[in-house]
Structure formats: C-alpha cells, structure tokens
Design an enzyme around this catalytic site. Structure first.
Site, PDB file in Angstrom:
ATOM      1  N   ASP A 125      32.994  21.476 155.611  1.00 35.44           N
ATOM      2  CA  ASP A 125      33.491  22.383 155.048  1.00 35.44           C
ATOM      3  C   ASP A 125      32.994  22.669 153.687  1.00 35.44           C
ATOM      4  O   ASP A 125      32.565  22.295 152.733  1.00 35.44           O
ATOM      5  CB  ASP A 125      35.024  21.583 153.987  1.00 35.44           C
ATOM      6  CG  ASP A 125      35.432  21.518 155.812  1.00 35.44           C
ATOM      7  OD1 ASP A 125      35.224  21.988 156.733  1.00 35.44           O
ATOM      8  OD2 ASP A 125      36.764  20.890 155.512  1.00 35.44           O
TER       9      ASP A 125
ATOM     10  N   ASP B  60      45.223  25.208 163.896  1.00 34.49           N
ATOM     11  CA  ASP B  60      45.604  24.389 162.790  1.00 34.49           C
ATOM     12  C   ASP B  60      47.181  23.910 162.365  1.00 34.49           C
ATOM     13  O   ASP B  60      47.878  24.527 162.470  1.00 34.49           O
ATOM     14  CB  ASP B  60      45.667  24.826 160.682  1.00 34.49           C
ATOM     15  CG  ASP B  60      44.200  24.834 160.671  1.00 34.49           C
ATOM     16  OD1 ASP B  60      43.148  23.302 161.511  1.00 34.49           O
ATOM     17  OD2 ASP B  60      44.021  26.324 160.518  1.00 34.49           O
TER      18      ASP B  60
END
Length: 582
Positions: A278, A436
């Site tokens: 990330d 998600d």
C-alpha cells in the site's frame, strides 16, 4: 494528451541448434529455401552488432519488462520501424500482445507479416513470446476464425471453462519437455509464468515443432523449436531467474545461462503467494509503503502519523528476491485525484520493473476523470499510462462496483465502464477487480436479498448467517450490493481476476475469511486472490485447502518481517500444496 493505446492485448525458445534446419512447410507455405514472398522488396542484408537485439513492438500493451530483461542481461535494443528492420535483424524478439486479429491487422497493414514470414523462412534467430507464438499458427478462434502467419500448422482456441476450469490461465505452471533444446535446458523442475485464455492445440501435423507442452485442463503447446525458430507461450520476462536464464540462452547462444537450482518435481499450476504494498504520501510528502488496521493507515499513538514501513521500490525488489510470485502496488495517496500527474507512482513502477521480473499489478485511481483545467481523461488513458510504465495488470475498485450495479439493474453491457473499456483493449487477463466487503450478520437467509453464507463463527447476537456488503472509497462508503453478486457481475463485464479483501479481517492477523473466499471462489470461473487477515504460515495452507483461491496475498506480516515469504512457501510444500520455489 496521452495517445490512446493502439491494438488490444489478448486474453489471451530459443535454442540455437547446432544444425541449421530448414523450416518444414505444408500446403500454402513456401517449400523451398529459394522461394520468397515479395523477394525483391524484402531482400535486406543482416546487421552485425553482436550486442544488439531487434525488438518487434507494435504498440499494444506492456513490453517494458521484455526490454528490461534484455537490458538486464547487457544487451542493447533496436526497435523495428519498418519491414526492412525485421529482415536485417541478427536476432529478433517478438513479445506479442493484443488480440490475435488486431495483431494480424497491424502486421499485415504495415507489411511486417510478409517480412516475418520471410525472416522465419530464412531460419534466422527468432523468439516469439505469448501471442508471438500463437500468431505463427494457421488461425485462431479468438473473435474469428482469423488467419495467422501460417508458419506452423494448427489452430489456436480458447480454454473451455464450462466444466469449472478457471480461465484465464494465470500463474506459474510446469512444463513437460518434449524435445532437447538449448533454450529449455535446466527448465525441467521449474515453474514458468503463464497468462492467457487461448492456446495452440497439439496435433500430428505440428508434432515436430513442439519442444514442450503444459497441462491445464488439457495439454497445450507451451513452446516450439525448429532450427533457429523458437517461441514460448509463457512469459520468460516474468518468470524470475528461470525466465532470465531462458532469455540469456537465446541472446548468448554459447552461454549455458545462469544456473537455477531445481527443487522438487513440478507437475501442475502452482498456488501463488503475492506481496502487496500500500503506497501513499506521508505527512512529509514522501512516498512510503504503509499498512492499515481495518483500512486505517495512521498510528494509534498520539502522533497519528502515517505508518512508514519502507520505500516502495526497495521493498518490491526484496520481495522478488525472497520469492514472491507477484508484487501488487495499491496507490492510496492523495495523488489519485490526478492519476496522470502522479509522477512518483509512475516512477515507482518504472524503477520496480527494472528490478522485479515477476508480474506487477497496480491499483488506485483508475477511472474516468476531468482535471482542474477541464481536460477529460478516460480510464483507458489512465490504464495505458500505467501499462507503459511497467504494470502487467491494473486493479479497479470503486468504479467496478458502480459498473456492476448498473449492469445488474439493466442487464445491459454499455461498454463504457472502465472495466469494460480496459478489458476490451488490453484483454481480461490484464484487469483485476478489487472487492472490499464488510460482514453483515443475519439470523436467516430470508432477511436479505443478497447471497448469504452459514458462518463458521456465530455473530455477536448468535446469528448463524452473514452476507458481505461491498464498499467503495477505501471502505468508507457502503453500497447495496453483495460480494457474491459483484463478483459474478464483474466477471460478465470482463474482469480476469478478483482480489477479494475483507475489512473485518484486515490487519487482524487471525486468518483469511474462509467463508467469504469459499463463497466467491465457488461462484466464478476466474482466479480469486485471497486477501486480508494472514498472520501465520498456517493461514496460507488453510485458505488453499478449504477454498478454490488461486493465490493468497499478504502485506503487513511481510513488511514487519514477522513471516518471511520463504517460510510460507516451505510450509506450503510440507502441506502438500504446489508452489514455485526459487
């Protein structure tokens, strides 16, 4: 303005034999070495720069990794600009990308198809990669039939997913060596990286060409060899040290290539272990690798600073060395407001692709948008820039949710969503959809309109069921669609792979959400990557043993060096799970 990408990528070795074999021909092919197509216009003397490789890149997709592999081995590159450049080449590499028909259109329109046929007829050193192998055959069923170069008899067809076979064929698979060639020496016992939906069918007519096959549902041609003409269906530039060794044998015929130690016998498609980074800017404006706790990337201390776990390129390079099968970058920085101006992230991709010879995926901000000056950019332009910078796959999140919702409401594929546009041009194997979801408990499946699953652990009020509500904007906003419904919809719209996260498990280290992953991986025929929750090596074997996941992804445990990648793979081998070992 970025030029729109030319033709699409599909879904779609080089032994320099001591004997100078003429290429065998059948009906419709030149049968004598003195026969030439357009010989007057195609007679060109070969060049003689021993350190230069000629590369045929007709402008579709990412061939940066091929360039990087060639340069990594100390060779210069000469790009093909005309048919004459093909005929004057000492060594020609053709990393074919794009749909079969689109590629043949470009090659025929530019005169390069005839030049390729003539170059191959002369038995000049040639290495085709992926579509560069398929185009050698008579025809393809991809959007066809479409006529190919007609060098090798046979047909290219699509894998049959009707019996549950996961298509595209993505990942590290084993070869069955059929012919003793210099190019494949030392490859037996190793996995190489495939990504394709179409394959060349073995037959009696092309049997003499086949140097190796691979089994995925059925046996297909994974490489061909005849004299100096070699081609591979897999991607050596993405096959780690094994792939670089293959390239070296083609580029330096007298070299044996780097020695790659062999491990246990390989036999089938390996499960993948993926390292995820990330990436975002911290409060000082530096681009860093961070990790969230249920998507919160700031420390819980009084400083509230963005967690800094390292520099993106350095970590990616280390994970490649450690044995990661893929590296995934998720751009969660504020630069996403203007993706094409996100020079730091593009530079991360460019630099990483020079050091990392396994697949690179990038996600974040890939959507249509208009900048402050009113200039409109399509998602296709954004994805194209990422591909040119070194990405092999792009990951779409929120935009795919909106596209799926619209499709489920209307039943109409408009072709205008970022998912559909990019898949149509670059092929579904280049498009990952990141889901998600958040777990929502229910007492009964009848309480909700979405697919529920009986959970392994009951909810806080004793609920025995749950559905998984999808979110957007990094988990901040919930949408009226379930993970099961979203997964099936995006497969219909052109996704080639699903990255399945779970907000509830993110950063907890308690294991993957097996209930969620099993539900989704059983519902689609494209590969599913399990994500969120890994905390030990046992969590990886559990997800592979209990679900149909093709890969498992982790971040924090790798960044903090709590669990090394090698330890994960050694555990999987001990558990009887086939993985790629370096």
């Amino acid at each position: 303005m970025l030029p729109p990408p030319p033709s699409p990528p599909p879904q779609g070795a080089m032994a320099t034999g001591a004997t100078n074999h003429a290429v065998p021909c059948s009906a419709g092919r030149p049968t004598k070495r003195n026969q030439r197509r357009n010989s007057a216009s195609l007679s060109v003397r070969a060049s003689s720069d021993a350190n230069t490789v000629t590369l045929l890149d007709y402008g579709a997709g990412n061939v940066r990794s091929v360039r990087n592999a060639i340069r990594h081995l100390g060779f210069n590159i000469r790009d093909v600009r005309s048919p004459e450049d093909i005929l004057s080449a000492d060594r020609l590499v053709f990393p074919g990308v794009g749909a079969f028909g689109s590629a043949m259109d470009v090659l025929t329109r530019t005169g390069m198809a005839d030049a390729l046929r003539e170059y191959i007829r002369r038995d000049r050193p040639f290495l085709g990669i992926c579509l560069g192998l398929q185009l050698l055959f008579d025809s393809s069923e991809e959007n066809g039939p479409v006529t190919g170069l007609g060098v090798i008899p046979g047909v290219v067809r699509r894998f049959d997913s009707s019996e549950g076979l996961i298509v595209p064929h993505i990942g590290w698979n084993a070869l069955q060596i059929n012919k003793d060639t210099q190019l494949l020496q030392g490859v037996d016992g190793h996995h190489v990286y495939f990504v394709h939906s179409y394959y060349a069918l073995p037959s009696d007519a092309n049997r003499d060409w086949i140097s190796s096959t691979c089994n995925y549902g059925e046996s297909f041609i994974s490489s061909i060899s005849m004299g100096n003409i070699q081609a591979v269906q897999f991607h050596p530039e993405k096959s780690g040290a094994t792939g670089l060794s293959i390239f070296e044998k083609f580029l330096s015929p007298n070299s044996s290539g780097a020695k790659v130690p062999s491990h246990k016998k390989t036999s089938k498609l390996a499960k993948r272990v993926i390292a995820c980074l990330d990436v975002r800017s911290n409060d000082n404006g530096d681009l860093v690798v961070t990790k969230g706790d249920q998507y919160d990337v700031r420390d819980h201390s009084s400083s509230k600073e963005v967690r800094n776990l390292g520099k993106p390129v350095e970590l990616a390079s280390q994970y490649y060395i450690d044995g990661a099968d893929e590296v995934s970058f998720l751009n969660i920085t504020g630069f996403r407001a203007f993706p094409l101006g996100d020079l730091p992230m593009l530079e991360v991709l460019r630099c990483a692709s020079e050091k990392v010879f396994v697949p690179l995926t990038v996600g974040g901000g890939i959507r249509d948008f208009t900048d402050a000056s009113g200039r409109y950019y399509s998602s296709l332009e954004v994805a194209s820039e990422y591909f040119r910078s070194g990405a092999d796959k792009i990951s779409i999140g929120s935009d795919a949710v909106f596209a799926a919702e619209a499709y489920l409401q209307t039943g109409v594929k408009t072709g205008k969503s970022s998912l559909e546009q990019i898949s149509r041009v670059y092929g579904n194997q280049a498009v990952v959809v990141s889901i998600d979801p958040r777990r929502v408990y229910a007492k009964s499946p009848d309480e909700v309109q979405f697919k529920t699953v009986k959970v392994s652990s009951k909810g806080p009020l004793g609920e025995e069921y749950a559905w998984y509500q999808c979110t957007i904007s990094g988990g901040r906003d919930s949408r009226p669609i379930g993970a099961y419904e979203l997964a099936q919809a995006v497969e219909e719209l052109g996704a080639g792979e699903i990255l399945l996260n779970c907000i509830d498990c993110d950063g907890q280290g308690c294991g993957f959400d097996i209930d969620l992953i099993k539900m989704v991986s059983d519902a689609v025929t494209i590969p599913v990557i399990a994500s969120s929750g890994a905390g030990s090596v046992e969590h990886f074997s559990e997800v592979f043993e209990k679900t149909n996941a093709s890969a498992a992804l982790a971040a924090g445990i790798f960044h903090r060096k709590e669990v090394p990648i090698l330890a994960v793979k050694e555990h999987l081998v001990d558990a009887g799970v086939e993985v790629r070992m370096q």
